[in-house]
Scaffold this active site. Structure first.
Site, PDB file in Angstrom:
ATOM      1  N   THR A   1      -0.094   4.042 -20.936  1.00 48.61           N
ATOM      2  CA  THR A   1      -0.109   2.797 -19.971  1.00 48.61           C
ATOM      3  C   THR A   1      -1.290   2.035 -20.400  1.00 48.61           C
ATOM      4  O   THR A   1      -1.951   2.235 -21.500  1.00 48.61           O
ATOM      5  CB  THR A   1      -0.658   3.334 -18.510  1.00 48.61           C
ATOM      6  OG1 THR A   1      -1.725   4.028 -18.448  1.00 48.61           O
ATOM      7  CG2 THR A   1       0.477   4.309 -18.281  1.00 48.61           C
TER       8      THR A   1
ATOM      9  N   ASP B   1       1.053  -0.996   0.097  1.00 49.24           N
ATOM     10  CA  ASP B   1       0.086  -0.320  -0.019  1.00 49.24           C
ATOM     11  C   ASP B   1       0.943   1.149  -0.026  1.00 49.24           C
ATOM     12  O   ASP B   1       1.525   1.601   0.850  1.00 49.24           O
ATOM     13  CB  ASP B   1      -0.882   0.125   1.182  1.00 49.24           C
ATOM     14  CG  ASP B   1      -2.061   0.968   1.202  1.00 49.24           C
ATOM     15  OD1 ASP B   1      -1.790   1.971   0.432  1.00 49.24           O
ATOM     16  OD2 ASP B   1      -3.081   0.823   1.869  1.00 49.24           O
TER      17      ASP B   1
ATOM     18  N   ASP C   1      -7.857   3.596  -9.723  1.00 50.61           N
ATOM     19  CA  ASP C   1      -8.895   2.641  -9.706  1.00 50.61           C
ATOM     20  C   ASP C   1     -10.305   3.804  -9.559  1.00 50.61           C
ATOM     21  O   ASP C   1     -10.162   4.513  -8.458  1.00 50.61           O
ATOM     22  CB  ASP C   1      -9.183   1.827  -8.409  1.00 50.61           C
ATOM     23  CG  ASP C   1      -8.101   0.891  -8.770  1.00 50.61           C
ATOM     24  OD1 ASP C   1      -8.017   0.161  -9.740  1.00 50.61           O
ATOM     25  OD2 ASP C   1      -7.281   0.628  -7.831  1.00 50.61           O
TER      26      ASP C   1
END
Ligand SMILES: C[S@@+](CC[C@H](N)C(=O)[O-])C[C@H]1O[C@@H](n2cnc3c(N)ncnc32)[C@H](O)[C@@H]1O
Length: 230
Positions: free
Chosen positions: A207, A118, A141
């Site tokens: 990407t 994380d 996200d």
């Protein structure tokens, strides 16, 4: 197979902040398992003495953090195209980081490091304050359902950590193909009061998720939030 080095633990119970990523589980090929065990530890910043000053660790003046580096195309491209830049690729996604260390090893790149975990932890406790030039947040996200918005990365807490990590003239770049996320990020960044925001001043790298957004015909939005010295 689970990694003996990086056990799949429950990130929610370990981290007081809300989890911003999807947990992914799955089997790994023997070749990837080898890279995970033998190569990834050579790149990880986990065991460095803290606070970590990447400029000193990598002997580079310009440090970029790719937060949520996915398959690592951007981090690798940055490190390969400019040896004077030091890059930290952060993700919880094991396969993506294995791709980073496999390619970095093949190419003999010495200016890239990783964090497999994380990234909030890295920004919270690990980095020397005011030691990073740029933090790139590319296609994070989107957590599109309203009840999941609290899991989005761009929050006042994250921005506080970004401000702390960035050098006085440093910046965060944020790119998304989720229009509601972009609108909320603009509002949150503006209310934070620590950034000068500009739009569309950056050539967005291609990407995996950028390619997906193009394929789906999504509108892609970007902003650059430069730290103010107020
Ligand atoms: C939608 S993907 C985008 C990947 C890449 N930036 C791209 O443009 O292709 C978002 C990535 O962020 C990672 N991520 C989300 N929250 C994270 C966190 N707190 N720490 C580390 N990685 C995180 C996810 O695991 C995922 O790989």
């Amino acid at each position: 197979m689970q990694s003996p080095i990086y056990p799949q633990s429950d990130p929610v119970s370990e981290h007081p902040h809300i989890r911003t990523f999807h947990a992914r589980h799955g089997r790994m090929s023997a070749r990837r398992e080898q890279s995970l065990i033998l190569l990834l530890p050579k790149f990880e910043i986990t065991n460095l003495e803290r606070p970590v000053d990447l400029a000193k660790v990598l002997d580079k003046d310009f440090i970029v953090v790719d937060f949520g580096s996915g398959m690592g195309t951007h981090a690798l491209q940055l490190a390969q195209s400019d040896p004077s830049v030091g890059v930290l690729a952060i993700d919880v996604h094991t396969v993506g980081l294995i791709a980073v260390v496999d390619t970095a090893t093949e190419l003999g790149l010495s200016n890239i490091r990783t964090h497999h975990g994380d990234g909030m932890d890295v920004l919270k406790d690990w980095m020397t304050p005011a030691s990073v030039n740029e933090i790139h947040v590319l296609f994070p996200d989107p957590w599109p359902k309203a009840r999941h918005h609290k899991r989005r990365l761009i929050t006042p807490l994250f921005l506080d950590l970004v401000v702390n990590a960035l050098k006085p003239d440093g910046r965060m770049v944020f790119v998304t193909d989720d229009e509601s996320y972009f609108e909320s990020a603009v509002t949150i960044i503006a209310s934070c009061g620590n950034f000068d925001v500009t739009f569309s001043d950056w050539e967005i790298p291609i990407t995996t998720y950028h390619q997906r957004a193009i394929r789906l015909g999504h509108k892609i939005s970007q902003l650059s939030a430069r730290k103010t010295n107020a």
